[in-house]
Design a protein around this motif. Sequence first.
Motif, PDB file in Angstrom:
ATOM      1  N   SER A  23       0.816  -1.213   0.000  1.00  0.00           N
ATOM      2  CA  SER A  23       0.000   0.000   0.000  1.00  0.00           C
ATOM      3  C   SER A  23       0.851   1.265   0.000  1.00  0.00           C
ATOM      4  O   SER A  23       0.431   2.311  -0.498  1.00  0.00           O
ATOM      5  CB  SER A  23      -0.939   0.004   1.212  1.00  0.00           C
ATOM      6  N   ALA A  24       2.065   1.188   0.537  1.00  0.00           N
ATOM      7  CA  ALA A  24       2.930   2.368   0.605  1.00  0.00           C
ATOM      8  C   ALA A  24       3.347   2.856  -0.772  1.00  0.00           C
ATOM      9  O   ALA A  24       3.704   4.026  -0.939  1.00  0.00           O
ATOM     10  CB  ALA A  24       4.171   2.071   1.435  1.00  0.00           C
ATOM     11  N   SER A  25       3.297   1.984  -1.777  1.00  0.00           N
ATOM     12  CA  SER A  25       3.726   2.381  -3.115  1.00  0.00           C
ATOM     13  C   SER A  25       2.865   3.500  -3.685  1.00  0.00           C
ATOM     14  O   SER A  25       3.291   4.234  -4.582  1.00  0.00           O
ATOM     15  CB  SER A  25       3.699   1.173  -4.058  1.00  0.00           C
ATOM     16  N   ILE A  26       1.641   3.659  -3.150  1.00  0.00           N
ATOM     17  CA  ILE A  26       0.765   4.734  -3.612  1.00  0.00           C
ATOM     18  C   ILE A  26       1.398   6.096  -3.366  1.00  0.00           C
ATOM     19  O   ILE A  26       1.215   7.034  -4.151  1.00  0.00           O
ATOM     20  CB  ILE A  26      -0.603   4.649  -2.905  1.00  0.00           C
ATOM     21  N   SER A  61       9.894   9.507  -4.156  1.00  0.00           N
ATOM     22  CA  SER A  61      11.165   8.798  -4.302  1.00  0.00           C
ATOM     23  C   SER A  61      11.508   8.571  -5.765  1.00  0.00           C
ATOM     24  O   SER A  61      12.689   8.626  -6.147  1.00  0.00           O
ATOM     25  CB  SER A  61      11.136   7.469  -3.539  1.00  0.00           C
ATOM     26  N   LEU A  62      10.503   8.315  -6.593  1.00  0.00           N
ATOM     27  CA  LEU A  62      10.762   8.165  -8.030  1.00  0.00           C
ATOM     28  C   LEU A  62      11.266   9.475  -8.616  1.00  0.00           C
ATOM     29  O   LEU A  62      12.233   9.495  -9.389  1.00  0.00           O
ATOM     30  CB  LEU A  62       9.494   7.706  -8.745  1.00  0.00           C
ATOM     31  N   GLU A  63      10.624  10.587  -8.242  1.00  0.00           N
ATOM     32  CA  GLU A  63      11.061  11.900  -8.738  1.00  0.00           C
ATOM     33  C   GLU A  63      12.470  12.222  -8.260  1.00  0.00           C
ATOM     34  O   GLU A  63      13.329  12.644  -9.038  1.00  0.00           O
ATOM     35  CB  GLU A  63      10.085  12.980  -8.280  1.00  0.00           C
ATOM     36  N   GLN A  64      12.737  12.041  -6.969  1.00  0.00           N
ATOM     37  CA  GLN A  64      14.030  12.436  -6.421  1.00  0.00           C
ATOM     38  C   GLN A  64      15.152  11.507  -6.877  1.00  0.00           C
ATOM     39  O   GLN A  64      16.310  11.945  -6.947  1.00  0.00           O
ATOM     40  CB  GLN A  64      13.958  12.496  -4.889  1.00  0.00           C
ATOM     41  N   SER A  65      14.848  10.263  -7.186  1.00  0.00           N
ATOM     42  CA  SER A  65      15.897   9.344  -7.632  1.00  0.00           C
ATOM     43  C   SER A  65      16.175   9.444  -9.126  1.00  0.00           C
ATOM     44  O   SER A  65      17.215   8.974  -9.586  1.00  0.00           O
ATOM     45  CB  SER A  65      15.524   7.903  -7.260  1.00  0.00           C
ATOM     46  N   THR A  66      15.256  10.050  -9.879  1.00  0.00           N
ATOM     47  CA  THR A  66      15.455  10.147 -11.327  1.00  0.00           C
ATOM     48  C   THR A  66      15.614  11.588 -11.813  1.00  0.00           C
ATOM     49  O   THR A  66      16.411  11.857 -12.702  1.00  0.00           O
ATOM     50  CB  THR A  66      14.286   9.498 -12.085  1.00  0.00           C
ATOM     51  N   ARG A  67      14.840  12.527 -11.253  1.00  0.00           N
ATOM     52  CA  ARG A  67      14.876  13.914 -11.698  1.00  0.00           C
ATOM     53  C   ARG A  67      14.952  14.871 -10.503  1.00  0.00           C
ATOM     54  O   ARG A  67      14.097  15.740 -10.328  1.00  0.00           O
ATOM     55  CB  ARG A  67      13.630  14.238 -12.537  1.00  0.00           C
TER      56      ARG A  67
END
Length: 380
Positions: free
Chosen positions: A218-221, A226-232
Amino acid sequence: MTTIEPFRLRISNDRIAELRNRLRWTRWPEPATAPGWGQGPPLDYVRELCRYWADEYDWRATEARLAAVPQFRTTIGGLGIHFWHVRSARPDAIPLIMTHGWPGSVIEFEKVLGPLSEHFHVVCPSLPGYGFSDRPAGRGWTVERIADAWTELMTRLGYGWFIAQGHDWGTSISTEIGKRRPDRVIGLHLMPPLAPPDPATAGDRTPAEQAAAAALTSASIGDGYSLEQSTRPQTIGYGLVDSPALLCAWIIEKFQAWTDCDGDLQSVLTRDELIDNLMHYWLPGTGASAARLYAESFASVQSRFRGGVADSIDVPTGCSIFPKENPRPSRRWAERRFTNIRYWSEPPRGGHFAAFEQPALFTAEVIACARALTADIPSS
């Protein structure tokens, strides 16, 4: 350069006035199209917190209070590192280095410095690119490099052996210290240890393990940050450094989601405490540089966690699993990676920011863990 120099916060009136003006001139969006926090922090909540920040929050009171904390800076690997260092009066005190994570800062540890210094020499560094440490100008400040820097910091302070304690990024950094320099650590205190669910237990999970596995799903929602900060990280960084309202919303969302607050964040942390932490991002302008740690190390940390047990940590380890933390591995899951667990506890209250939320419980956990880690060490 191995010099350690005293550090004191001195923020000009002009910078405080500029912050207040930026807050007052925020261009606000319309409210979310659904109630609650599901689409992000509600407009009314963020607007009121920013109004308080601009009109009532007293940075000078915080600045004066923090002046009583012994603060220093030193250069390690070409980067200036800011840290708190409180020496204990006890001759048998144990050195303890505590590492924060994102979106926190050393301010999380302020309430536990006094109680812990009755037992430990306490060192709290600001991560590279966070707080009043320097912002890296190039790639390479990974959790592994930070672990080596922390070991060097403890050497400069005269500490041969020490306990490495941490949560969030501090968990991975402390684990790396134990992995890379087992000769230097008495042990680790991790909140929590990073260990994935054991596939072998899939058909025989306890209720707590079932809940922990469900929480991971459920935390993936809420994992967009983290996706933004790890990629852009640079993209979001422009806004985090320029807009205090965006910085507030970006960080406060995680405090509301990750604390043990039953939906009411200010039941565990005051507005002043929340803004004290925000100021450790706004004043030094570290919204972008803090995010870049995700670009440096998030993928490698996640691969170890989600891909199974890829390494073995053999140094003595203590673990505190707070009920609103995520992940919440069971002991049998953790023992697959951490082979020498000496202390295991599941406190009744607290979330991701345990020292900030529940300072008395956190202090008790650190003390109990240290006793377990040192139980078989002969007294001098």
